[in-house]
Design an enzyme around this catalytic site. Structure first.
Site, PDB file in Angstrom:
ATOM      1  N   HIS A   5       0.850  -1.207   0.000  1.00  0.00           N
ATOM      2  CA  HIS A   5       0.000   0.000   0.000  1.00  0.00           C
ATOM      3  C   HIS A   5       0.877   1.246   0.000  1.00  0.00           C
ATOM      4  CE1 HIS A   5      -4.043   1.837   1.314  1.00  0.00           C
ATOM      5  NE2 HIS A   5      -3.225   2.844   1.036  1.00  0.00           N
ATOM      6  N   HIS A   7       1.210   4.934  -2.261  1.00  0.00           N
ATOM      7  CA  HIS A   7       0.696   5.805  -3.331  1.00  0.00           C
ATOM      8  C   HIS A   7       1.857   6.495  -4.034  1.00  0.00           C
ATOM      9  CE1 HIS A   7      -3.641   5.818  -2.092  1.00  0.00           C
ATOM     10  NE2 HIS A   7      -3.104   5.408  -0.968  1.00  0.00           N
ATOM     11  N   GLU A 188     -10.723   4.007   7.467  1.00  0.00           N
ATOM     12  CA  GLU A 188      -9.661   4.985   7.731  1.00  0.00           C
ATOM     13  C   GLU A 188     -10.366   6.229   8.292  1.00  0.00           C
ATOM     14  OE1 GLU A 188      -7.658   6.482   4.239  1.00  0.00           O
ATOM     15  OE2 GLU A 188      -5.894   7.115   5.372  1.00  0.00           O
TER      16      GLU A 188
HETATM   17 ZN    ZN Z   1      -3.841   4.822   0.940  1.00  0.00          ZN
END
Ligand code: ZN
Length: 307
Positions: A5, A7, A188
């Site tokens: 994970h 970005h 989240e």
């Molecule tokens: Zn993320």
């Protein structure tokens, strides 16, 4: 170590951004904010930090170079594999098409693989994004995941607080129907209800998912459905996804949840995967488990099939 994970835009530091700016003949030096985002601002303030890198990711060439720069850095840091994600729909402000952007990303994945560092690319659909743009991302994923392209899956990213997971069912209904692998950011900024919505869509991976701990029934589902959590410790503190108290990584492992530890955004969060392991004082034994979980949950990457 494996990062499942991470970005692209949020992991480009000052050095990489200046390299990209120089390639675009920009005259001014790019300076990156020196302090991490304030948790008081939540996920929204955190996402503000993506404006600058995104402004430099508006052509196929820049996306290609950015992926190469990041992959080279991750290789140097000692990672064995990474799944780098980005939203092609956010790189079309100056006229590039998503198709051109994804083609460039695939080219970068192939090049990185040839150089000896394998990566997978996850294409993010966007919360708050145009339906047509998300469907185009999905269409491209369908076209690419079937071949040895390095494009491995789709994701749903963006402001979970403002745009509930349920609204994006149209993406994942079609992804399931077309056999496109996916992960979903959930749990989240949103709570256990967002995680449940993602589970209802059949996800086998959750971006973060940390707030599932708020609801024992949701946790039971995560375990029984064999879902892997992509936890990102520092990011979770900075966005306020996790507020105080012991971070639940060990508790979740003890309960039998397949947990992985990742960076989310090495630049925005000012971290590295090694640092995340150090901050949580991960033991050698735990490291083995986390790596095994990551290897198992990694999306099928056809670049690696004939390896
Ligand atoms: Zn993320």
């Amino acid at each position: 170590m494996i990062d499942l994970h991470i970005h692209l835009d949020g992991s480009l530091g000052e050095r990489e951004l200046n390299a990209l700016a120089a390639k675009q003949n920009a005259k001014t030096r790019v300076t990156y904010p020196s302090s991490p985002p304030d948790p008081e601002g939540g996920l929204k303030a955190y996402l503000e930090r993506f404006r600058l890198p995104l402004s430099l990711l508006q052509s196929p060439e820049s996306v290609y170079h950015a992926i190469m720069l990041l992959a080279e850095r991750l290789e140097k840091e000692g990672l064995e594999y990474a799944e780098i994600r980005f939203a092609p729909s956010l790189s079309t402000d100056t006229g590039a098409t998503q198709s051109e952007i994804v083609s460039a990303a695939s080219f970068a994945a192939k090049r990185s693989f040839e150089r000896g560092f394998p990566i997978g690319i996850i294409l993010c659909c966007m919360r708050g994004g145009e339906r047509d743009a998300n469907l185009e991302t999905l269409r491209l994923a369908e076209e690419y995941v079937k071949t040895a392209s390095g494009i491995v899956a789709i994701d749903l990213a963006g402001d979970e607080g403002r745009f509930p997971t349920e609204e994006y069912k149209y993406i994942f209904d079609r992804a399931r129907e077309k056999g496109i692998p996916f992960t979903i950011h959930a749990g989240e900024a949103g709570g256990a209800e967002s995680v449940r919505a993602a589970l209802d869509m059949g996800t086998k991976r959750l971006g973060h998912g940390v707030r599932a701990v708020e609801d024992p029934e949701t946790l039971r589902r995560i375990i029984s459905e064999g879902v892997t959590l992509e936890l990102c410790y520092t990011s979770n503190l900075q966005t306020g996804a996790w507020k105080g108290g012991e971070y639940p990584l060990r508790r979740l492992m003890a309960q039998g949840v397949a947990v992985t530890l990742n960076t989310d955004n090495t630049a925005v969060s000012a971290t590295t995967l090694r640092r995340e392991y150090e901050l949580l004082a991960i033991t050698a034994e735990e490291r083995e488990i986390l790596s095994a979980n990551a290897r198992k949950a990694a999306f099928k990457n056809k670049l690696l099939e004939n390896d």
